[in-house]
Design a protein around this motif. Structure first.
Motif, PDB file in Angstrom:
ATOM      1  N   LEU A  86       0.419  -0.971  -0.167  1.00 51.00           N
ATOM      2  CA  LEU A  86       0.185  -0.007   0.228  1.00 51.00           C
ATOM      3  C   LEU A  86       1.027   1.379  -0.325  1.00 51.00           C
ATOM      4  O   LEU A  86       0.461   2.605  -0.522  1.00 51.00           O
ATOM      5  N   ILE A  87       2.248   1.388   0.798  1.00 48.33           N
ATOM      6  CA  ILE A  87       2.637   2.538   1.047  1.00 48.33           C
ATOM      7  C   ILE A  87       3.459   2.403  -0.381  1.00 48.33           C
ATOM      8  O   ILE A  87       3.601   3.474  -0.844  1.00 48.33           O
ATOM      9  N   THR A  88       4.305   1.785  -1.434  1.00 46.96           N
ATOM     10  CA  THR A  88       4.319   1.640  -2.616  1.00 46.96           C
ATOM     11  C   THR A  88       3.213   2.763  -3.720  1.00 46.96           C
ATOM     12  O   THR A  88       3.913   2.605  -4.624  1.00 46.96           O
ATOM     13  N   ALA A  89       2.368   1.952  -3.331  1.00 49.01           N
ATOM     14  CA  ALA A  89       1.055   2.273  -4.529  1.00 49.01           C
ATOM     15  C   ALA A  89       0.759   3.748  -4.213  1.00 49.01           C
ATOM     16  O   ALA A  89      -0.098   4.245  -4.625  1.00 49.01           O
ATOM     17  N   GLY A  90       1.194   4.273  -2.239  1.00 52.25           N
ATOM     18  CA  GLY A  90       0.968   5.753  -2.706  1.00 52.25           C
ATOM     19  C   GLY A  90       0.147   6.164  -1.435  1.00 52.25           C
ATOM     20  O   GLY A  90      -0.010   7.105  -0.686  1.00 52.25           O
ATOM     21  N   VAL A  91      -0.358   5.153  -0.389  1.00 50.93           N
ATOM     22  CA  VAL A  91      -0.988   5.404   0.541  1.00 50.93           C
ATOM     23  C   VAL A  91       0.775   6.065   2.384  1.00 50.93           C
ATOM     24  O   VAL A  91       1.426   5.074   1.589  1.00 50.93           O
ATOM     25  N   SER A  92       0.264   6.222   2.402  1.00 45.31           N
ATOM     26  CA  SER A  92       0.954   7.127   3.242  1.00 45.31           C
ATOM     27  C   SER A  92       1.152   6.399   4.860  1.00 45.31           C
ATOM     28  O   SER A  92       0.347   5.755   5.080  1.00 45.31           O
ATOM     29  N   LYS A  93       2.588   5.738   4.794  1.00 47.04           N
ATOM     30  CA  LYS A  93       2.512   5.235   6.232  1.00 47.04           C
ATOM     31  C   LYS A  93       1.851   5.994   7.399  1.00 47.04           C
ATOM     32  O   LYS A  93       2.068   5.686   8.290  1.00 47.04           O
ATOM     33  N   ASP A  94       2.044   7.211   7.465  1.00 46.43           N
ATOM     34  CA  ASP A  94       1.695   8.032   9.036  1.00 46.43           C
ATOM     35  C   ASP A  94      -0.062   8.215   8.689  1.00 46.43           C
ATOM     36  O   ASP A  94      -0.466   8.513   9.843  1.00 46.43           O
ATOM     37  N   GLY A  95      -0.707   7.765   7.917  1.00 50.53           N
ATOM     38  CA  GLY A  95      -1.944   7.441   7.878  1.00 50.53           C
ATOM     39  C   GLY A  95      -2.382   6.407   8.557  1.00 50.53           C
ATOM     40  O   GLY A  95      -2.514   6.127   9.963  1.00 50.53           O
ATOM     41  N   PRO A  96      -4.129   5.412   7.772  1.00 47.85           N
ATOM     42  CA  PRO A  96      -4.308   4.435   8.321  1.00 47.85           C
ATOM     43  C   PRO A  96      -3.227   3.425   8.415  1.00 47.85           C
ATOM     44  O   PRO A  96      -3.587   2.204   9.765  1.00 47.85           O
ATOM     45  N   ILE A  97      -2.401   3.196   7.912  1.00 48.55           N
ATOM     46  CA  ILE A  97      -1.154   2.192   8.243  1.00 48.55           C
ATOM     47  C   ILE A  97      -0.641   2.454   9.792  1.00 48.55           C
ATOM     48  O   ILE A  97      -0.619   1.378  10.125  1.00 48.55           O
ATOM     49  N   ALA A  98      -0.283   3.627  10.561  1.00 48.89           N
ATOM     50  CA  ALA A  98      -0.086   3.521  11.422  1.00 48.89           C
ATOM     51  C   ALA A  98      -0.746   3.835  12.780  1.00 48.89           C
ATOM     52  O   ALA A  98      -0.804   2.760  13.332  1.00 48.89           O
ATOM     53  N   VAL A  99      -1.972   3.952  12.140  1.00 46.87           N
ATOM     54  CA  VAL A  99      -3.067   3.367  12.711  1.00 46.87           C
ATOM     55  C   VAL A  99      -3.148   1.874  13.431  1.00 46.87           C
ATOM     56  O   VAL A  99      -3.149   1.103  14.521  1.00 46.87           O
ATOM     57  N   MET A 100      -3.463   1.500  12.354  1.00 51.33           N
ATOM     58  CA  MET A 100      -3.073  -0.202  12.444  1.00 51.33           C
ATOM     59  C   MET A 100      -2.051  -0.891  12.786  1.00 51.33           C
ATOM     60  O   MET A 100      -2.269  -1.843  13.571  1.00 51.33           O
ATOM     61  N   LEU A 101      -0.962  -0.553  12.701  1.00 56.22           N
ATOM     62  CA  LEU A 101       0.210  -0.937  13.093  1.00 56.22           C
ATOM     63  C   LEU A 101       0.580  -0.550  14.624  1.00 56.22           C
ATOM     64  O   LEU A 101       0.934  -1.492  15.670  1.00 56.22           O
ATOM     65  N   GLN A 102      -0.332   0.572  14.895  1.00 57.36           N
ATOM     66  CA  GLN A 102      -0.577   0.693  16.138  1.00 57.36           C
ATOM     67  C   GLN A 102      -0.940  -0.061  17.621  1.00 57.36           C
ATOM     68  O   GLN A 102      -1.217  -0.813  18.493  1.00 57.36           O
ATOM     69  N   GLU A 103      -2.218  -0.325  16.696  1.00 58.20           N
ATOM     70  CA  GLU A 103      -3.422  -1.400  17.089  1.00 58.20           C
ATOM     71  C   GLU A 103      -2.926  -3.154  17.213  1.00 58.20           C
ATOM     72  O   GLU A 103      -3.368  -3.628  18.162  1.00 58.20           O
ATOM     73  N   HIS A 104      -2.498  -2.985  16.689  1.00 50.46           N
ATOM     74  CA  HIS A 104      -1.051  -4.311  16.519  1.00 50.46           C
ATOM     75  C   HIS A 104      -0.788  -4.769  17.565  1.00 50.46           C
ATOM     76  O   HIS A 104      -0.629  -5.041  18.299  1.00 50.46           O
ATOM     77  N   GLU A 105       0.112  -2.684  17.779  1.00 53.20           N
ATOM     78  CA  GLU A 105       1.414  -3.007  18.760  1.00 53.20           C
ATOM     79  C   GLU A 105       0.461  -3.201  20.448  1.00 53.20           C
ATOM     80  O   GLU A 105       0.525  -3.844  21.896  1.00 53.20           O
ATOM     81  N   MET A 106      -0.582  -2.470  20.200  1.00 52.67           N
ATOM     82  CA  MET A 106      -1.930  -2.475  21.358  1.00 52.67           C
ATOM     83  C   MET A 106      -2.849  -4.052  21.852  1.00 52.67           C
ATOM     84  O   MET A 106      -2.348  -4.948  23.118  1.00 52.67           O
ATOM     85  N   GLY A 107      -2.851  -4.816  20.917  1.00 55.39           N
ATOM     86  CA  GLY A 107      -3.451  -6.052  21.210  1.00 55.39           C
ATOM     87  C   GLY A 107      -2.223  -6.995  21.782  1.00 55.39           C
ATOM     88  O   GLY A 107      -2.414  -8.114  22.532  1.00 55.39           O
ATOM     89  N   ARG A 108      -0.902  -6.734  21.013  1.00 57.29           N
ATOM     90  CA  ARG A 108       0.058  -7.769  21.399  1.00 57.29           C
ATOM     91  C   ARG A 108       0.204  -7.819  23.293  1.00 57.29           C
ATOM     92  O   ARG A 108       0.987  -7.990  23.859  1.00 57.29           O
ATOM     93  N   ASN A 109       0.008  -6.635  23.232  1.00 59.09           N
ATOM     94  CA  ASN A 109       0.031  -5.802  24.868  1.00 59.09           C
ATOM     95  C   ASN A 109      -0.909  -6.386  25.715  1.00 59.09           C
ATOM     96  O   ASN A 109      -0.564  -6.903  26.589  1.00 59.09           O
ATOM     97  N   TYR A 110      -2.253  -5.988  25.043  1.00 60.15           N
ATOM     98  CA  TYR A 110      -3.168  -6.882  25.694  1.00 60.15           C
ATOM     99  C   TYR A 110      -2.796  -8.755  26.179  1.00 60.15           C
ATOM    100  O   TYR A 110      -3.181  -9.213  27.045  1.00 60.15           O
TER     101      TYR A 110
END
Length: 196
Positions: free
Chosen positions: A79-103
């Motif tokens: 998605l980043i290669t296709a032009g999606v900003s890594k600071d937008g929805p992808i950053a949110v998804m990554l943060q939520e993955h990390e939160m899930g790991r912590n839980y």
């Protein structure tokens, strides 16, 4: 309930994003089971160790290593290669993955303490499990209805095919042959016990 349907379909029959959506269906079933386990834990303080071991393995291996691995290692970079900003929805998804790991880690630690005789640890299991359930249900909705829709509009058929092949490799390398089916069996067994 069939979330491993991709194993029987040829790559040309399904987009990579559809494989992830199918897996989400299995994850949602496990979240419903975990919610019932939490209710039982609150009501009578009982926690079936064999069942909870299976749930934790599913969350750590299938959800995190396999499913989130497919997204983090392959889909998000595409998605980043296709032009999606890594600071937008992808950053949110990554943060939520990390939160899930912590839980999940907090649940696992509390479960070990509970097995060691710390009765108050069951409250910590329940608290983290419920937070995880809420997080993942919302996360899945965002991925299904925003991120995967974006991926389907931006990624070429060739890229989707390459992702699908990559997803199959991740599954083989990270969970091994037959494990997906084993998790499917676990979902079926626990669904009969907790969801009927």
């Amino acid at each position: 309930m069939l979330f491993c349907i991709h194993a029987t379909m040829r790559r040309s029959d399904m987009k990579a994003t559809q494989q992830l959506r199918n897996e989400h269906e299995g994850v949602k079933i496990m979240l419903n089971i975990l919610e019932q386990v939490c209710r039982q834990l609150e009501t009578d303080g009982n926690l079936n160790e064999e069942h909870f071991d299976g749930i934790l393995e599913f969350l750590k291996v299938f959800v995190d290593k396999c499913h989130h691995g497919k997204e983090e290692d392959l889909l998000f970079p595409a998605l980043i290669t296709a032009g999606v900003s890594k600071d937008g929805p992808i950053a949110v998804m990554l943060q939520e993955h990390e939160m899930g790991r912590n839980y999940v880690k907090s649940m696992s630690d509390a479960y070990a303490a509970c097995a060691g005789g710390n009765e108050s640890a069951s409250k910590t299991i329940r608290k983290n499990a419920l937070a995880y359930i809420t997080l993942l249900r919302n996360h899945i909705e965002k991925e299904n209805n925003v991120l995967f829709v974006m991926a389907d509009s931006l990624l070429s058929e060739k890229t989707q095919d390459e992702l699908f092949e990559g997803f199959e490799r991740i599954e083989e390398e990270r969970i091994g042959a037959g494990k997906h089916e084993e998790f499917h069996g676990l979902l079926g067994k626990l669904s009969k016990m907790y969801l009927t």
